[in-house]
Enzyme design. Sequence first.
Site, PDB file in Angstrom:
ATOM      1  N   VAL A 148     -11.873  -3.284  -3.034  1.00 25.92           N
ATOM      2  CA  VAL A 148     -11.919  -2.285  -1.944  1.00 25.92           C
ATOM      3  C   VAL A 148     -13.284  -1.610  -1.879  1.00 25.92           C
ATOM      4  O   VAL A 148     -13.889  -1.502  -0.802  1.00 25.92           O
ATOM      5  CB  VAL A 148     -10.792  -1.229  -2.118  1.00 25.92           C
ATOM      6  CG1 VAL A 148     -10.821  -0.226  -0.976  1.00 25.92           C
ATOM      7  CG2 VAL A 148      -9.426  -1.908  -2.186  1.00 25.92           C
ATOM      8  N   GLU A 191      -5.194   7.168   3.594  1.00 23.53           N
ATOM      9  CA  GLU A 191      -4.726   6.109   4.512  1.00 23.53           C
ATOM     10  C   GLU A 191      -4.660   4.745   3.826  1.00 23.53           C
ATOM     11  O   GLU A 191      -3.698   3.988   3.990  1.00 23.53           O
ATOM     12  CB  GLU A 191      -5.678   6.023   5.711  1.00 23.53           C
ATOM     13  CG  GLU A 191      -5.314   5.007   6.762  1.00 23.53           C
ATOM     14  CD  GLU A 191      -4.125   5.463   7.592  1.00 23.53           C
ATOM     15  OE1 GLU A 191      -3.051   4.865   7.388  1.00 23.53           O
ATOM     16  OE2 GLU A 191      -4.251   6.378   8.404  1.00 23.53           O
ATOM     17  N   ILE A 246      -3.556  -0.767   8.127  1.00 21.89           N
ATOM     18  CA  ILE A 246      -2.723  -0.254   9.229  1.00 21.89           C
ATOM     19  C   ILE A 246      -2.866   1.266   9.313  1.00 21.89           C
ATOM     20  O   ILE A 246      -2.745   1.937   8.291  1.00 21.89           O
ATOM     21  CB  ILE A 246      -1.225  -0.553   8.986  1.00 21.89           C
ATOM     22  CG1 ILE A 246      -1.005  -2.029   8.715  1.00 21.89           C
ATOM     23  CG2 ILE A 246      -0.376  -0.091  10.163  1.00 21.89           C
ATOM     24  CD1 ILE A 246       0.422  -2.326   8.276  1.00 21.89           C
ATOM     25  N   GLY A 273      -7.393 -11.468  -3.710  1.00 27.01           N
ATOM     26  CA  GLY A 273      -7.678 -10.026  -3.829  1.00 27.01           C
ATOM     27  C   GLY A 273      -6.545  -9.153  -3.331  1.00 27.01           C
ATOM     28  O   GLY A 273      -6.755  -7.976  -3.049  1.00 27.01           O
ATOM     29  N   LYS A 277       4.098   3.705  -2.498  1.00 25.14           N
ATOM     30  CA  LYS A 277       3.862   3.812  -1.045  1.00 25.14           C
ATOM     31  C   LYS A 277       5.018   4.530  -0.336  1.00 25.14           C
ATOM     32  O   LYS A 277       4.798   5.267   0.629  1.00 25.14           O
ATOM     33  CB  LYS A 277       3.626   2.412  -0.466  1.00 25.14           C
ATOM     34  CG  LYS A 277       2.304   1.808  -0.963  1.00 25.14           C
ATOM     35  CD  LYS A 277       2.186   0.325  -0.684  1.00 25.14           C
ATOM     36  CE  LYS A 277       0.825  -0.222  -1.113  1.00 25.14           C
ATOM     37  NZ  LYS A 277       0.723  -1.685  -1.046  1.00 25.14           N
TER      38      LYS A 277
HETATM   39  N1  HSE Z   1      -1.353  -5.038  -4.214  1.00 25.30           N
HETATM   40  C1  HSE Z   1      -1.229  -4.409  -2.959  1.00 25.30           C
HETATM   41  C2  HSE Z   1      -0.497  -5.340  -2.017  1.00 25.30           C
HETATM   42  C3  HSE Z   1      -2.582  -4.074  -2.410  1.00 25.30           C
HETATM   43  O1  HSE Z   1      -0.368  -6.514  -2.356  1.00 25.30           O
HETATM   44  O2  HSE Z   1      -0.043  -4.911  -0.968  1.00 25.30           O
HETATM   45  C4  HSE Z   1      -2.572  -3.191  -1.208  1.00 25.30           C
HETATM   46  O3  HSE Z   1      -1.976  -1.957  -1.465  1.00 25.30           O
END
Ligand code: HSE
Length: 382
Positions: A11, A117, A124, A175, A193
Amino acid sequence: MKIGLLGHGVVGSGVRKIIDDQKTIEVQELVVKRILVKDDWEMTDERMTQNADDILNDPEIDIVAECMGGLEPAHTFVRKALEQGKHVVTSNKKMLATYCRELFAIANEHGVTVHYEAACGGGIPWMAALDRIRRVDDIMNFRGIFNGTTNYILERMYHEGKDFSEMLGEAQKLGYAERDPSDDIDGFDVKYKVMLSAVKANDVLLNLDDITTFGIRHILKKDLDYCRDNGYVCKLIGRGVRQEDSVSACVMPMFLKLDDMFASTPLNFNVIECEGATLGKAAFTGQGAGSLPTAHAVVQNIIDIWKNQDSEINPKLPAAVDNRDLMGVYYIRTKKSALFADITDRYVGEDTILTEKISLSEAALRIKNVDDPDLFIAEVAE
Ligand code: HSE
């Protein structure tokens, strides 16, 4: 605006690239002044440093963007940045979901903000959407495919008959996966999340340990065969439902009907839906993992700060998780299936049952008591 970047991995390097490329008038206002890296081989540019204090104590740096991942030292660095009166943007859902109560209070005390975010839904604009919707509506519920890694794995296993561990390796190469991929496959990443979505959607701070969480670590080809033969597709879903004084919150694999809008969500994409009283249902989709989509969200938040758009309007209060009203039919595969006899509707395979309609809290308690580390559970859409 001068930015100090903590971390130059998947990131962080994307954030550096987007800002260095200076493609839009807004981005041309931003400068990455210093970049914290871990190893000697990463010292490729005069902005790189291995000493976090070069960023945290630099009075010229207005915003610290934390893209390191993991709990420590990310948490300590973010706390110090806020105490130094710097705004923070973070993509680190694990750290923020664990420490948000403390970090929001410190930010408040020092008149700065924490933006996140990128921590939820990758590229998104889900948090931005919640901010706007929440200004007018109470958000009654949300559900989402919040994890690109598991969606990628499930999609390729389902359509191509691929092997679980091979697909996890591919997701890591691309990644998408966390530093510790257990967070992805055991559902913890989605749990963070869901917790952060509930902060925005309902102004609540949920206790992470209370969010019922099941992952896909033990899914087998035969579970996906069941889905295919019976008109379902398997997705890992995070959910929150506002109750009177509490929130129902969970993460679990779901067998969705093929006409469910979520069923066709491909590869590393996420899709998230919420419902507000006047808005009705609204859904958002895009790449939920990967360098540039996630970095895009970090840069958006940096611009939000530059434009003085603080989204945290309402106080955030602790609330209990209560899953007694979340009713469902569950597919449970366990060599101890006989222990579920009293709630079994029927057997659908060797050691595999469909339950009667029961509450998620009951299902979770039963599973805890059965203590089978290889058990797989999914909710079956009705
Ligand atoms: N490891 C997380 C995923 C990365 O695969 O969604 C993004 O939050």
